[in-house]
Design an enzyme around this catalytic site. Structure first.
Site, PDB file in Angstrom:
ATOM      1  N   PHE A   1     -19.621   8.964  75.022  1.00 13.96           N
ATOM      2  CA  PHE A   1     -18.865   9.879  74.171  1.00 13.96           C
ATOM      3  C   PHE A   1     -19.612  11.215  74.038  1.00 13.96           C
ATOM      4  CE2 PHE A   1     -16.920  11.163  70.013  1.00 13.96           C
ATOM      5  CZ  PHE A   1     -15.598  11.085  70.406  1.00 13.96           C
ATOM      6  N   LEU A   2     -20.937  11.139  73.910  1.00 14.69           N
ATOM      7  CA  LEU A   2     -21.750  12.361  73.831  1.00 14.69           C
ATOM      8  C   LEU A   2     -21.613  13.182  75.112  1.00 14.69           C
ATOM      9  CD1 LEU A   2     -25.145  11.220  72.224  1.00 14.69           C
ATOM     10  CD2 LEU A   2     -23.408  12.668  71.207  1.00 14.69           C
TER      11      LEU A   2
ATOM     12  N   HIS B   1     -17.188  20.593  72.780  1.00 13.73           N
ATOM     13  CA  HIS B   1     -16.798  19.863  71.566  1.00 13.73           C
ATOM     14  C   HIS B   1     -17.780  19.998  70.385  1.00 13.73           C
ATOM     15  CE1 HIS B   1     -14.207  17.053  69.483  1.00 13.73           C
ATOM     16  NE2 HIS B   1     -15.207  16.244  69.236  1.00 13.73           N
TER      17      HIS B   1
ATOM     18  N   ILE C   1     -19.071  13.252  77.165  1.00 13.83           N
ATOM     19  CA  ILE C   1     -17.746  13.886  77.194  1.00 13.83           C
ATOM     20  C   ILE C   1     -17.707  15.082  76.236  1.00 13.83           C
ATOM     21  CG2 ILE C   1     -15.291  13.559  76.630  1.00 13.83           C
ATOM     22  CD1 ILE C   1     -15.492  10.735  77.724  1.00 13.83           C
TER      23      ILE C   1
ATOM     24  N   SER D   1     -14.426  17.145  64.345  1.00 11.41           N
ATOM     25  CA  SER D   1     -13.810  16.045  65.093  1.00 11.41           C
ATOM     26  C   SER D   1     -13.163  15.036  64.141  1.00 11.41           C
ATOM     27  CB  SER D   1     -14.870  15.408  66.003  1.00 11.41           C
ATOM     28  OG  SER D   1     -14.278  14.633  67.010  1.00 11.41           O
ATOM     29  N   LEU D   2     -13.607  13.769  64.133  1.00  8.94           N
ATOM     30  CA  LEU D   2     -13.059  12.776  63.195  1.00  8.94           C
ATOM     31  C   LEU D   2     -13.192  13.268  61.750  1.00  8.94           C
ATOM     32  CD1 LEU D   2     -12.071   9.871  62.346  1.00  8.94           C
ATOM     33  CD2 LEU D   2     -14.471   9.171  62.488  1.00  8.94           C
TER      34      LEU D   2
ATOM     35  N   ASP E   1     -13.541  22.368  75.597  1.00 10.74           N
ATOM     36  CA  ASP E   1     -13.533  21.050  74.948  1.00 10.74           C
ATOM     37  C   ASP E   1     -12.637  20.065  75.713  1.00 10.74           C
ATOM     38  OD1 ASP E   1     -13.475  18.895  73.190  1.00 10.74           O
ATOM     39  OD2 ASP E   1     -13.257  20.147  71.404  1.00 10.74           O
TER      40      ASP E   1
ATOM     41  N   TRP F   1     -17.093  11.081  65.008  1.00  7.39           N
ATOM     42  CA  TRP F   1     -17.183   9.645  65.360  1.00  7.39           C
ATOM     43  C   TRP F   1     -18.517   9.341  66.036  1.00  7.39           C
ATOM     44  CZ3 TRP F   1     -17.826   6.781  69.857  1.00  7.39           C
ATOM     45  CH2 TRP F   1     -17.549   5.408  69.742  1.00  7.39           C
TER      46      TRP F   1
END
Length: 245
Positions: free
Chosen positions: A135-136, A227, A138, A74-75, A199, A11
């Site tokens: 988001f990056l 992640h 996290i 991920s997504l 993660d 994502w």
């Protein structure tokens, strides 16, 4: 002809994130390797229909050869799983990288807390660039070189156009609402997973649940990765893929 390896990003990202390993992976696996943009990311056109998981699968289907090794981060892992479930001829081996078949945590399934995803949705409406940056942060949380990882991913992302707001919003909806546990349990192709012990988005304990769902699932948890293990622990990642593929 060797099975082609297809790489699907996560994502807010685009296919440039695979640049660091694409060439090396092709050399090590002795197969063609190709990264794809998901629709609405990296300058790729949006689907003509409603943007959902099936629309993504539909739009990338023509670019994937039969019997491909599909690696989804991920997504991208959700996309790869749905592709394997609905077009089994296309996926000879499914590889999930820091991915889940249900990203949203429930009483019986480990994942991201629903309120975290809801918060992202609210922030996205206000400032998409800042939301991607958060988001990056996290994603890299817990990694021993988090700052360097974030810097590297950001530099790669900037090599392509920014994602479309529609794709970002719909992508969060997919992460919030998708449950592919049943489809995953029915897959007959080999399934491999690579996860990071640190993660913050895909808890490492999900591997036990995935193993219970499907007996063909094999995995590796990289103890110091978060992640984005293919960036933070590139060599370990490639070595493991080489051993299973």
């Amino acid at each position: 002809m060797q099975n082609e390896v297809v790489l699907l990003h996560g994502w807010g990202m685009n296919k440039q994130v695979w640049q660091l390993i694409e060439t090396e992976l092709a050399a090590e696996l002795k197969r063609p390797v190709r990264a794809l943009n998901l629709p609405g990311f990296g300058g790729e056109a949006l689907p003509e229909t409603h943007y959902d998981l099936d629309a993504i699968v539909e739009s990338i289907d023509t670019f994937i050869q039969p019997n491909s090794i599909v690696i989804g981060w991920s997504l991208g892992g959700l996309v790869a799983t749905r592709l394997a479930a609905t077009r089994p001829d296309k996926v000879a081996h499914l590889v999930l990288v820091a991915s889940n078949v249900q990203f949203c945590e429930s009483d019986i399934w480990p994942g991201i807390k629903p309120e975290v995803l809801a918060q992202f949705k609210v922030q996205l409406a206000k400032d998409s660039r800042k939301t991607i940056e958060r988001f990056l942060a996290i994603q890299a949380m817990g990694s021993e070189h988090a700052k360097a990882d974030i810097k590297q991913i950001k530099a790669l992302l900037l090599q392509a156009p920014e994602p479309a707001d529609t794709a970002l919003s719909a992508g969060l909806d997919i992460l919030q609402n998708t449950d592919l546990r049943h489809e995953f349990s029915k897959l007959t192709c080999p399934i491999t997973g690579v996860f990071g012990r640190l993660d913050a988005l895909v808890p490492a304990q999900v591997v036990d649940e995935l193993s219970r769902l499907n007996g063909t699932f094999t995995h590796k948890i990289l103890p110091k990765a978060s992640h984005a293990p293919f960036i933070s622990h590139r060599q370990e990642f490639i070595t493991y893929l080489k051993s299973v593929l």
